[in-house]
Design an enzyme around this catalytic site. Structure first.
Site, PDB file in Angstrom:
ATOM      1  N   ASN A  39      34.585  39.185  36.693  1.00  0.00           N
ATOM      2  CA  ASN A  39      35.191  38.339  37.742  1.00  0.00           C
ATOM      3  C   ASN A  39      36.334  37.477  37.192  1.00  0.00           C
ATOM      4  O   ASN A  39      36.562  36.360  37.660  1.00  0.00           O
ATOM      5  CB  ASN A  39      34.128  37.471  38.453  1.00  0.00           C
TER       6      ASN A  39
ATOM      7  N   ASP B 136      38.980  49.052  33.924  1.00  0.00           N
ATOM      8  CA  ASP B 136      38.844  47.741  33.286  1.00  0.00           C
ATOM      9  C   ASP B 136      40.030  47.503  32.338  1.00  0.00           C
ATOM     10  O   ASP B 136      40.207  48.247  31.383  1.00  0.00           O
ATOM     11  CB  ASP B 136      37.517  47.749  32.502  1.00  0.00           C
TER      12      ASP B 136
ATOM     13  N   CYS C 124      33.684  42.980  40.217  1.00  0.00           N
ATOM     14  CA  CYS C 124      33.933  43.724  38.969  1.00  0.00           C
ATOM     15  C   CYS C 124      32.908  43.233  37.948  1.00  0.00           C
ATOM     16  O   CYS C 124      31.887  42.656  38.326  1.00  0.00           O
ATOM     17  CB  CYS C 124      35.380  43.549  38.500  1.00  0.00           C
TER      18      CYS C 124
ATOM     19  N   CYS D 149      39.325  39.468  35.898  1.00  0.00           N
ATOM     20  CA  CYS D 149      40.530  40.331  35.914  1.00  0.00           C
ATOM     21  C   CYS D 149      40.681  41.026  37.271  1.00  0.00           C
ATOM     22  O   CYS D 149      41.493  40.606  38.102  1.00  0.00           O
ATOM     23  CB  CYS D 149      40.484  41.375  34.798  1.00  0.00           C
ATOM     24  N   ARG D 150      39.911  42.091  37.510  1.00  0.00           N
ATOM     25  CA  ARG D 150      40.158  42.930  38.685  1.00  0.00           C
ATOM     26  C   ARG D 150      39.769  42.281  40.015  1.00  0.00           C
ATOM     27  O   ARG D 150      40.558  42.273  40.973  1.00  0.00           O
ATOM     28  CB  ARG D 150      39.422  44.272  38.533  1.00  0.00           C
ATOM     29  N   SER D 151      38.538  41.739  40.095  1.00  0.00           N
ATOM     30  CA  SER D 151      38.116  41.256  41.421  1.00  0.00           C
ATOM     31  C   SER D 151      38.831  39.976  41.876  1.00  0.00           C
ATOM     32  O   SER D 151      39.142  39.857  43.069  1.00  0.00           O
ATOM     33  CB  SER D 151      36.590  41.140  41.534  1.00  0.00           C
TER      34      SER D 151
END
Ligand code: 4NP
Length: 164
Positions: A19, A134, A16, A21-23
């Protein structure tokens, strides 16, 4: 996914922007699925960000708290995506179109470009989403949506890998 992968580990890198939050959430959810299904010899996971803004940081505390409520421990430290990741991973799995374009601009050949997949390609239930949005500047709903989308896509991804 690819019959040549049969006798070796499939290495997945989730990517993401930050690095944090999402990934790292994708990495933690996928690792949990791998552990639950005894796939440690088949699937390996990691994550990275296209930016180095949060290098060395733990995941965002909001993402950690939302994850904890679902039984996850997101604790990988942020690092920046690098060109060598194209050699070290079989699939570079990005969260949104910006990540896709940033990673693609670093690929040096077709083989590397073909390793880049969007996370939503693996969705089972949430097929109408074509990005993992995001959540950084939003509220709780955004973090919950990210986790719903990631749990669904990780399930789809695991099934794709074990079927191949
Ligand atoms: P991520 O979210 O890409 O899912 O880790 C973000 C984290 C940090 C920032 C933006 C997005 N930031 O602007 O610092």
């Amino acid at each position: 996914m690819d019959t040549t992968q049969k006798n070796k580990k499939t290495r997945l890198l989730f990517v993401c922007l930050g690095n944090i939050c999402r990934s790292p959430a994708a990495e933690g959810i996928m690792q949990t699925l791998v552990d639950k299904n005894g796939l440690q010899d088949i699937i390996e996971v990691d994550s990275a960000g296209t930016s180095g803004w949060h290098e060395g940081d733990l995941p965002d505390e909001r993402m950690r708290a939302h994850g904890e409520r679902r039984g996850y421990d997101f604790s990988s430290l942020a690092r920046k995506f690098s060109k060598s990741d194209f050699e070290n991973f079989d699939y570079i799995i990005v969260m949104d179109n910006n990540n896709y374009n940033n990673v693609k601009s670093m690929a040096i050949n077709k083989e590397q470009e073909e390793k880049i997949k969007k996370m939503t390609e693996f969705s089972i239930q949430f097929k109408h989403h074509n990005e993992i949005p995001d959540p950084y500047y939003g509220g709780s709903t955004g973090f919950e949506l990210v986790l719903d989308l990631l749990e669904d896509a990780c399930e789809g991804l695991m099934h794709k890998i074990i079927k191949s």
